[in-house]
Design an enzyme around this catalytic site. Structure first.
Site, short mmCIF file in Angstrom:
data_model
loop_
_atom_site.label_atom_id
_atom_site.label_comp_id
_atom_site.label_asym_id
_atom_site.label_seq_id
_atom_site.Cartn_x
_atom_site.Cartn_y
_atom_site.Cartn_z
N GLU A 1 5.26 -38.50 -15.79
CA GLU A 1 5.04 -39.45 -14.70
C GLU A 1 6.29 -40.29 -14.44
OE1 GLU A 1 2.09 -42.42 -15.76
OE2 GLU A 1 2.96 -42.72 -17.74
N ASP B 1 2.17 -42.08 -26.65
CA ASP B 1 3.54 -41.87 -26.14
C ASP B 1 4.54 -41.45 -27.22
OD1 ASP B 1 2.88 -42.48 -23.52
OD2 ASP B 1 3.10 -44.63 -23.86
N ARG C 1 6.28 -42.85 -19.58
CA ARG C 1 7.08 -43.65 -18.68
C ARG C 1 8.56 -43.40 -18.92
NH1 ARG C 1 5.01 -48.40 -20.29
NH2 ARG C 1 3.51 -48.73 -18.63
N GLN D 1 -6.12 -37.38 -21.16
CA GLN D 1 -5.19 -37.05 -22.24
C GLN D 1 -5.19 -38.09 -23.36
OE1 GLN D 1 -0.96 -37.21 -20.53
NE2 GLN D 1 -2.17 -38.03 -18.86
N ARG D 2 -5.65 -39.29 -23.09
CA ARG D 2 -5.71 -40.27 -24.17
C ARG D 2 -7.15 -40.53 -24.62
NH1 ARG D 2 -4.00 -45.84 -20.95
NH2 ARG D 2 -6.10 -46.44 -20.31
N THR E 1 -0.02 -44.94 -30.40
CA THR E 1 0.34 -44.72 -29.01
C THR E 1 0.47 -43.22 -28.80
OG1 THR E 1 2.04 -44.87 -27.31
CG2 THR E 1 2.80 -45.20 -29.53
#
Lengths: 405, 405
Positions: free
Chosen positions: B242, B141, B187, B298-299, B139
């Site tokens: 975001e 993230d 998130r 970005q991913r 991920t």
């Protein structure tokens, strides 16, 4: 008056500093130039006397290489448009004389070539013949006349083609209908948007639909187009220009927002992609949609420049110095394409009056019949411009840049 | 039951296929596995029996290298969440048995680890001990527990740091106050946004202000922050997540738009950057502002992955196969950091129950005092993860990708 001044103007590109490197390198190697100056923030900074000596900074090639791989205008930029005000011209000539500038090379787009033209006209009318003023093209938009293409376009096209290929890898992963809407720069010319088609050069996906400003955008036809594509595949990518207009000539972005006007009287745009995204959402297409803007990255992605573009940018800069030293003035360096396959070009120079203030748009015969994609002529044109990878120097995990002010 | 199944789930990363390459490569080299299958579209596709044999495709290293450099899930993905429905589990086990799967390796994020946990619990409860189920993290993230960091994060961070450095080159060219607002994914966790700070590793500019979801966003304080930065310089770059929320816990993006909810009950976000841009425009700051979203790039930016990330991704994949072959199940491969300088890690494996359904957020002590930027602890943590460049194979001007379905 044997000093040289280089300055940059307009929207930056990722190779505008390669052109500057070509100028500095050529000027260093000739024995006809004493000092090299950089003018900060284009003609506006020159009026204010913002000249810095850059000869020493680039005495070795290390910094010249760093300059080459630094995106955007290392000398800063401006969007200042020369008015018909004699005092301004006198001021500029004053500054140039004060710094002993015999050669002024201005790197820029359409509006900058207008500055080169006006300033050299002023010199001619006032019998100032010891200052040679030359233009070197740059613009990702590729909308300049006479030159086959503009430095900056090839690298932006390479970034766009690569990013489009990568976005396809992302958009196709879910097993459900999805429409990506990719907004690309281009106010009146569709060159950049067209380059998204190059994502397919290795047999992979290329945009299902491409909409450029040269073709009026019909909403009903658009929805029909998307419907047809969704019938063939679950993932659809639409590439479109920020400057799309409807049949009344109204920019799509103006339908949702009211924006300002820049110093050149151009309308400032954004949001054609958002508008189209909304069109899809409010349709009965039954798909998800995702808007993507390539934003400033398409002109600033110095880490993925085209080697062809880098080399040509340098040569165009060098050509301007060469011609100026030969006594020419009021010219712009150009690229003449001899052939596409094998790719062969000649670097030359023309009267800047032939270039300034004209916009070169996409020939409609380079589009498919439905005018919602490009054809092989466009691919053949763009293909050589994205070839070759520049061996970027990384330090600590990111590309190394140089800062001049 | 000596076949191996690999599948991918959740939002893609630019190295999720490097993990798959690590799995396939390890599986190929051991003599304990007969066939290698890829499951299309994650667990959802497996339920539907969408398994393809991939052993032969990767019989030589050429395709394995192409897989490594192809961004996003080459096997497709899904966001399907396993419900407590016995029939579904039976269906999955049926499919696995039908294809002779003894080893199922699932590459994914938090929700995918939940799938690994539930499926292995089901096996345990039903005495199915000839199917080993392993998870490998991925991920961008970086929000998974126990593992020092997640594969995908380092490459996204490298892309973000590089792009931020390039955007700074662009934003500073005009001689007038300009505030760039860079919206980055995240998130609930600010890791990715924090990585924009790495744009400064070579002494260049780094974001003036960084706002992450772990800190509540105060509009008045924000305007004060920007005012202070504009007093120091004419160009300001703000990096923000975001998922920013105000003091009432309301997402900034929800203040302007009402969005849907995905299959996992997460709110679908977009627009914090737009909201903040609007805040600046309606303030008395007297500057221009430009919003930039890094969006899917970005991913998906496979052309600028971190070599460290690629190598670790492969090792984590290989570790899962190694452990499964040793008879372990219900584990997730992890990275243990031994030291940051010099950077040294150990690849290990833990009970997936310890990882699933927890989110790792940014420790507040890695932020500055005002909580509007990061401090040196964050830099030290991210720095090694963006190191090294992968030697991407280009063909015809763009990176070459592989397509498996």
């Amino acid at each position: 008056m044997n000093n040289l001044l280089v300055a940059q103007s307009g929207g930056p590109t990722s190779v505008i500093n390669a052109t500057m490197a070509g100028i500095v390198d050529y000027a260093k190697k000739t024995n006809k130039i004493d000092k090299i100056y950089g003018g900060l923030h284009g003609i506006k900074g020159i009026i204010g006397g913002q000249l810095i000596e850059i000869h020493k900074i680039f005495s070795d090639n290390k910094n010249l290489n760093l300059l080459t791989q630094t995106p955007s205008s290392a000398l800063g930029s401006s969007r200042y448009k020369l008015k018909d005000d004699k005092a301004i011209y006198e001021k500029i000539i004053d500054v140039l004389k004060r710094f002993g500038i015999g050669y002024f090379i201005y790197i820029g787009g359409n509006d900058s070539m207008d500055t080169v033209l006006k300033l050299s006209n002023y010199c001619r009318e006032n019998s100032i013949d010891d200052i040679k003023i030359m233009g070197v093209p740059k613009t990702i938009d590729n909308d300049l006349y006479i030159t086959d293409h503009t430095p900056g376009f090839g690298s932006a096209a390479k970034y766009i083609a690569t990013t489009t290929a990568e976005l396809f890898c992302d958009l196709r992963v879910y097993d459900m209908p999805l429409v990506g809407v990719l907004e690309i720069m281009g106010r009146n010319a569709g060159w950049l948007t067209a380059s998204a088609a190059l994502s397919g050069v290795n047999g992979g996906d290329s945009p299902n639909l491409i909409y450029i400003p040269e073709v009026e955008f019909d909403e009903d036809k658009f929805i029909e187009d998307v419907k047809k594509e969704l019938a063939k595949t679950h993932y659809v990518l639409i590439a479109l220009s920020e400057g799309l207009k409807d049949s009344d000539g109204v920019y799509l972005c103006e339908k949702t927002s009211k924006k300002g006007i820049d110093a050149f009287g151009h309308k400032m745009l954004s949001g054609a992609g958002k508008y189209v995204e909304q069109l899809i959402k409010s349709s009965d297409l039954g798909c998800r949609t995702r808007g993507i803007e390539l934003s400033l990255m398409q002109r600033a992605a110095g880490h993925i420049v085209s080697l062809t573009d880098i080399e040509e940018s340098k040569l165009l800069g060098a050509k301007a110095v060469e011609r100026a030293l030969e006594g020419y003035t009021a010219e712009m360096s150009i690229i003449i394409r001899e052939s596409s396959n094998p790719y062969k070009v000649t670097i030359s120079s023309v009267d800047v009056a032939k270039v300034a203030n004209f916009e070169k748009t996409v020939p409609l015969e380079w589009l498919n019949e439905e005018k919602n994609n490009v054809n092989e002529k466009m691919i053949e044109y763009i293909y050589p411009l994205i070839q070759g990878e520049y061996n970027t120097l990384y330090e600590n995990g990111i590309p190394k840049h140089i800062k001049l002010f």
